[in-house]
Design a protein around this motif. Structure first.
Motif, PDB file in Angstrom:
ATOM      1  N   VAL A  78      40.484  49.954  48.897  1.00 13.80           N
ATOM      2  CA  VAL A  78      39.378  48.999  48.981  1.00 13.80           C
ATOM      3  C   VAL A  78      39.834  47.664  48.419  1.00 13.80           C
ATOM      4  CG1 VAL A  78      36.991  48.502  48.343  1.00 13.80           C
ATOM      5  CG2 VAL A  78      37.693  50.865  48.720  1.00 13.80           C
ATOM      6  N   ASN A  79      39.551  46.612  49.159  1.00 16.43           N
ATOM      7  CA  ASN A  79      39.901  45.270  48.716  1.00 16.43           C
ATOM      8  C   ASN A  79      38.694  44.369  48.918  1.00 16.43           C
ATOM      9  OD1 ASN A  79      41.753  43.199  47.871  1.00 16.43           O
ATOM     10  ND2 ASN A  79      41.655  42.475  49.993  1.00 16.43           N
ATOM     11  N   ALA A  80      38.531  43.390  48.040  1.00 13.30           N
ATOM     12  CA  ALA A  80      37.403  42.469  48.204  1.00 13.30           C
ATOM     13  C   ALA A  80      37.894  41.029  48.152  1.00 13.30           C
ATOM     14  CB  ALA A  80      36.370  42.703  47.103  1.00 13.30           C
ATOM     15  N   GLU A 118      39.952  38.206  38.680  1.00 13.08           N
ATOM     16  CA  GLU A 118      39.434  39.424  38.043  1.00 13.08           C
ATOM     17  C   GLU A 118      38.077  39.830  38.606  1.00 13.08           C
ATOM     18  OE1 GLU A 118      39.270  38.471  33.855  1.00 13.08           O
ATOM     19  OE2 GLU A 118      37.324  37.498  34.113  1.00 13.08           O
ATOM     20  N   ASN A 119      37.279  38.857  39.058  1.00 14.43           N
ATOM     21  CA  ASN A 119      35.960  39.209  39.592  1.00 14.43           C
ATOM     22  C   ASN A 119      36.064  39.980  40.906  1.00 14.43           C
ATOM     23  OD1 ASN A 119      34.426  37.966  37.506  1.00 14.43           O
ATOM     24  ND2 ASN A 119      34.979  35.989  38.394  1.00 14.43           N
ATOM     25  N   SER A 120      36.959  39.519  41.791  1.00 11.37           N
ATOM     26  CA  SER A 120      37.057  40.218  43.066  1.00 11.37           C
ATOM     27  C   SER A 120      37.753  41.562  42.891  1.00 11.37           C
ATOM     28  CB  SER A 120      37.754  39.359  44.116  1.00 11.37           C
ATOM     29  OG  SER A 120      39.114  39.246  43.849  1.00 11.37           O
ATOM     30  N   ILE A 121      38.681  41.645  41.934  1.00 17.45           N
ATOM     31  CA  ILE A 121      39.334  42.936  41.666  1.00 17.45           C
ATOM     32  C   ILE A 121      38.323  43.919  41.092  1.00 17.45           C
ATOM     33  CG2 ILE A 121      41.023  44.091  40.172  1.00 17.45           C
ATOM     34  CD1 ILE A 121      42.875  41.701  40.642  1.00 17.45           C
ATOM     35  N   GLU A 122      37.487  43.433  40.161  1.00 21.32           N
ATOM     36  CA  GLU A 122      36.467  44.322  39.596  1.00 21.32           C
ATOM     37  C   GLU A 122      35.504  44.792  40.691  1.00 21.32           C
ATOM     38  OE1 GLU A 122      33.468  42.657  37.018  1.00 21.32           O
ATOM     39  OE2 GLU A 122      33.390  44.473  35.805  1.00 21.32           O
ATOM     40  N   ALA A 139      36.000  45.105  43.914  1.00 17.07           N
ATOM     41  CA  ALA A 139      36.642  46.090  44.791  1.00 17.07           C
ATOM     42  C   ALA A 139      36.782  47.429  44.095  1.00 17.07           C
ATOM     43  CB  ALA A 139      38.019  45.584  45.223  1.00 17.07           C
ATOM     44  N   ARG A 140      37.141  47.394  42.817  1.00 12.65           N
ATOM     45  CA  ARG A 140      37.384  48.658  42.108  1.00 12.65           C
ATOM     46  C   ARG A 140      36.088  49.420  41.832  1.00 12.65           C
ATOM     47  NH1 ARG A 140      42.262  49.958  39.836  1.00 12.65           N
ATOM     48  NH2 ARG A 140      41.248  50.838  38.002  1.00 12.65           N
ATOM     49  N   ARG A 200      35.482  53.063  43.355  1.00  9.34           N
ATOM     50  CA  ARG A 200      35.161  54.202  42.510  1.00  9.34           C
ATOM     51  C   ARG A 200      33.960  54.978  43.053  1.00  9.34           C
ATOM     52  NH1 ARG A 200      34.919  51.609  36.962  1.00  9.34           N
ATOM     53  NH2 ARG A 200      36.852  50.612  37.581  1.00  9.34           N
ATOM     54  N   GLN A 254      29.631  50.931  35.662  1.00  7.85           N
ATOM     55  CA  GLN A 254      30.404  49.792  35.166  1.00  7.85           C
ATOM     56  C   GLN A 254      29.478  48.824  34.465  1.00  7.85           C
ATOM     57  OE1 GLN A 254      33.708  49.413  35.422  1.00  7.85           O
ATOM     58  NE2 GLN A 254      34.264  47.283  35.630  1.00  7.85           N
ATOM     59  N   ARG A 272      46.232  45.875  39.476  1.00  6.67           N
ATOM     60  CA  ARG A 272      44.789  45.629  39.606  1.00  6.67           C
ATOM     61  C   ARG A 272      44.027  46.343  38.488  1.00  6.67           C
ATOM     62  NH1 ARG A 272      43.039  44.034  44.800  1.00  6.67           N
ATOM     63  NH2 ARG A 272      41.283  45.469  44.795  1.00  6.67           N
ATOM     64  N   ILE A 332      44.266  44.290  35.358  1.00  4.71           N
ATOM     65  CA  ILE A 332      43.433  43.082  35.420  1.00  4.71           C
ATOM     66  C   ILE A 332      41.969  43.449  35.169  1.00  4.71           C
ATOM     67  CG2 ILE A 332      42.593  41.235  36.938  1.00  4.71           C
ATOM     68  CD1 ILE A 332      45.429  41.271  38.229  1.00  4.71           C
ATOM     69  N   GLU A 333      41.522  44.558  35.765  1.00  8.38           N
ATOM     70  CA  GLU A 333      40.140  44.985  35.530  1.00  8.38           C
ATOM     71  C   GLU A 333      39.947  45.355  34.065  1.00  8.38           C
ATOM     72  OE1 GLU A 333      38.767  48.674  37.265  1.00  8.38           O
ATOM     73  OE2 GLU A 333      36.938  48.477  36.093  1.00  8.38           O
ATOM     74  N   LYS A 393      39.559  42.534  31.718  1.00  9.13           N
ATOM     75  CA  LYS A 393      38.216  41.940  31.808  1.00  9.13           C
ATOM     76  C   LYS A 393      37.200  42.770  31.034  1.00  9.13           C
ATOM     77  CE  LYS A 393      34.850  40.256  35.210  1.00  9.13           C
ATOM     78  NZ  LYS A 393      33.624  41.010  35.057  1.00  9.13           N
ATOM     79  N   LEU A 409      30.812  50.288  28.998  1.00 12.84           N
ATOM     80  CA  LEU A 409      30.386  51.563  29.568  1.00 12.84           C
ATOM     81  C   LEU A 409      30.926  51.627  30.982  1.00 12.84           C
ATOM     82  CD1 LEU A 409      28.731  54.199  29.591  1.00 12.84           C
ATOM     83  CD2 LEU A 409      26.769  52.871  30.280  1.00 12.84           C
ATOM     84  N   GLN A 410      31.767  52.621  31.210  1.00 13.42           N
ATOM     85  CA  GLN A 410      32.267  52.845  32.561  1.00 13.42           C
ATOM     86  C   GLN A 410      32.133  54.327  32.827  1.00 13.42           C
ATOM     87  OE1 GLN A 410      36.268  50.942  32.005  1.00 13.42           O
ATOM     88  NE2 GLN A 410      35.667  49.885  33.862  1.00 13.42           N
ATOM     89  N   MET A 411      32.259  54.717  34.053  1.00 15.60           N
ATOM     90  CA  MET A 411      32.216  56.128  34.349  1.00 15.60           C
ATOM     91  C   MET A 411      32.800  56.354  35.713  1.00 15.60           C
ATOM     92  SD  MET A 411      30.325  58.464  36.182  1.00 15.60           S
ATOM     93  CE  MET A 411      29.890  60.137  36.111  1.00 15.60           C
ATOM     94  N   ASP A 412      33.588  57.415  35.839  1.00 12.29           N
ATOM     95  CA  ASP A 412      33.953  57.847  37.174  1.00 12.29           C
ATOM     96  C   ASP A 412      33.992  59.366  37.177  1.00 12.29           C
ATOM     97  OD1 ASP A 412      36.911  56.688  36.043  1.00 12.29           O
ATOM     98  OD2 ASP A 412      36.844  58.760  36.707  1.00 12.29           O
TER      99      ASP A 412
END
Lengths: 263, 244
Positions: free
Chosen positions: A80-82, A99-103, A105-106, A110, A231, B94, B97-98, B101, B199-202
């Motif tokens: 997935v990419n955004a 970082e916003n677009s990576i977050e 997409a991730r 998920r 998230q 990636r 980077i997340e 943040k 807070l994250q979850m998967d």
């Protein structure tokens, strides 16, 4: 930095929320109108355009044949990419994903991955060697807040619209046969995003509410009402009570949206 | 292809490393380990080995990024190429980077950012060895590094994860449990405010399971908080008398 007009609005939004109201007349847990159009790009194997109020997101699915990951040799691969394309907002700049677009997409990734929405084990062509790689590309076209929920809807809608080409294996080579079959989908994860404004939770924040919020919480719920992704974002915090309250609301809202969309 | 997956929880209800479900891994924390940094901390949590350093408040370059009303908090979470089984490329992934943040956003609520307008505070986190739960251990260490640098804060931030392995809810997952388990819920907490900053979850949890895992992670955060305070005291309470 926020302009004076934005600051005046922030105060107004914050005061309204404490009275249980919102600037655009919605209730605290109301979504904006959701419009979904599928198959908008013929050259993609699957595509969808989602309007969430004025927020507009497109998602396209491309399928390729590639190698599986070594720890899952019998499963297809999901990527997935955004892209926050510059035409969508004055705050988006061209360049490599930030970082916003990576977050974004991730978080969408998920939700799809952890709910096992795609039957990846059916995308294996030759174990350990050849599998289908599903590329989901999210394209934000207009930013009016809550990109996560809109993108998650667009991604799922595009996957539901995806056609796989038929194939046969001849002397170890993959030969494409005429005709298509739908991409095997078993779940429809729905992301529900909350904003905390004035210590109150609201769902589906639009842009000016996002500029006002202290923190953000996304909860993705699958068809069985199970949580598959979460998230927190933003530089504020939530209390444990707020988190559990949000989880409860997310379950109800996800069910409501799924019913509305016939998913 | 892969041999039968071994059981993550044995018949006695113990985990791969002999822990009970609600038991944390052994944790060792040290504050002030790097002489060049304004503040630093080192944490060992099980096989995790993580260094955190803080530089600042300092002048921000390029200058146009500076904010007139507060400091700019920057955070880099990075894994050493040798920290995992298969060499990790040193370029930021990636995932890194997340995580940079979300770690920054987990620490921001604890700081009085408005005390230092037009400046920057940098947090550098280097994972030297990873064994599951590095984002939580990184937050625990980075919050101490900020305290060591003397950055005014409302509270320390302690972080801990909980998750589900073999249908059992357990706290502080190690790598094997994280990979083969079915859910992971990392949480960061400012214990004095009961404020959740990460807070994250998967995975896949029912509402009930989530509530249990969430509360277990919060309990873990409170235990780690005690260790954080001890580590700070170990550096700052024993002031040696200097002979004239």
């Amino acid at each position: 930095m926020s302009s004076i007009i934005v600051r005046v609005k922030q105060k107004q939004i914050s005061q309204l929320v404490s009275k249980g109201k919102r600037l655009d007349g919605r209730g605290l847990t109301d979504y904006r109108e959701i419009k979904i159009e599928q198959g908008v790009v013929e050259k993609a194997e699957g595509s969808a355009r989602v309007l969430l109020g004025k927020t507009e997101v497109m998602a396209g699915v491309k399928l390729e044949i590639g190698q599986p990951f070594s720890d899952t040799p019998n499963e297809g691969v999901l990527t997935v990419n955004a892209e926050l394309v510059p035409l969508a907002s004055p705050t988006f700049e061209p360049g490599p994903p930030d970082e916003n677009s990576i977050e974004l997409a991730r978080v969408v990734d998920r939700g799809i991955r952890e709910s096992k929405a795609i039957e990846l084990e059916k995308l294996c062509i030759e174990p350990g060697k050849k599998v289908f790689v599903v590329f989901v590309d999210i394209y934000v076209l207009n930013h009016d807040g809550n990109l996560i929920d809109a993108s998650a809807l667009a991604a799922t809608a595009a996957l539901l619209n995806t056609k796989m080409f038929n194939y046969e294996i001849e002397d170890g080579e993959v030969k494409i046969k005429p005709g298509f079959s739908p991409l095997p989908i078993r779940k429809h994860p729905v992301a529900i995003t909350f904003a905390k404004i004035n210590n109150t939770l609201i769902v589906d924040p639009w842009l000016e509410e996002e500029q006002t919020m202290d923190a953000r919480l996304t909860i993705t719920v699958d068809d069985e009402g199970k949580i598959c992704a979460m998230q927190k974002g933003g530089s504020g915090y939530f209390t444990p009570k707020q988190v559990l309250e949000a989880a409860k609301i997310a379950k109800e809202k996800a069910e409501e949206i799924r019913k509305k969309l016939n998913w | 292809m892969n041999e039968k997956i071994e059981k993550l929880i044995n018949d006695k209800g113990l985990r791969l490393d002999g822990r009970k479900p609600e038991e944390l891994r052994p944790i060792k924390i040290e504050v002030g380990v790097l002489s060049n940094a304004d503040g630093s901390a080192y944490i060992q949590q099980g096989k995790n080995k993580i260094l955190a350093a803080v530089y600042g408040p300092k002048e921000l370059h390029p200058k146009h990024l500076a904010l007139p009303d507060r400091t700019v908090l920057r955070c880099r979470y990075h894994m050493a190429p040798f920290s995992v089984q298969e060499r990790k490329s040193p370029a930021p992934s990636r995932r890194e980077i997340e995580l940079s943040k979300v770690i920054r956003e987990a620490l921001e609520p604890s700081l009085f950012l408005e005390y230092y307008p037009r400046t920057a505070i940098d947090i550098f986190i280097e994972v030297l060895q990873a064994d599951g739960g590095t984002r939580c251990a990184s937050i625990t260490a980075a919050s101490l590094a900020l305290a060591d640098a003397g950055i005014p804060m409302r509270d320390l931030v302690a972080a801990c994860a909980a998750g589900k392995v073999d249908d059992t809810i357990v706290v502080d997952l190690m790598d094997a449990e994280d990979k083969k388990g079915t859910a992971d819920v990392p949480v960061a907490l400012m214990p004095n405010f009961n404020a959740i900053t990460l807070l994250q979850m998967d995975g896949d949890l029912t509402m009930k399971e989530f509530e249990k895992a969430f509360n277990m992670a919060l309990e873990g955060c409170r235990k780690i908080y005690t260790l954080q305070k001890e580590a700070l005291k170990a550096k700052y309470l024993n002031v040696k008398e200097v002979e004239e």
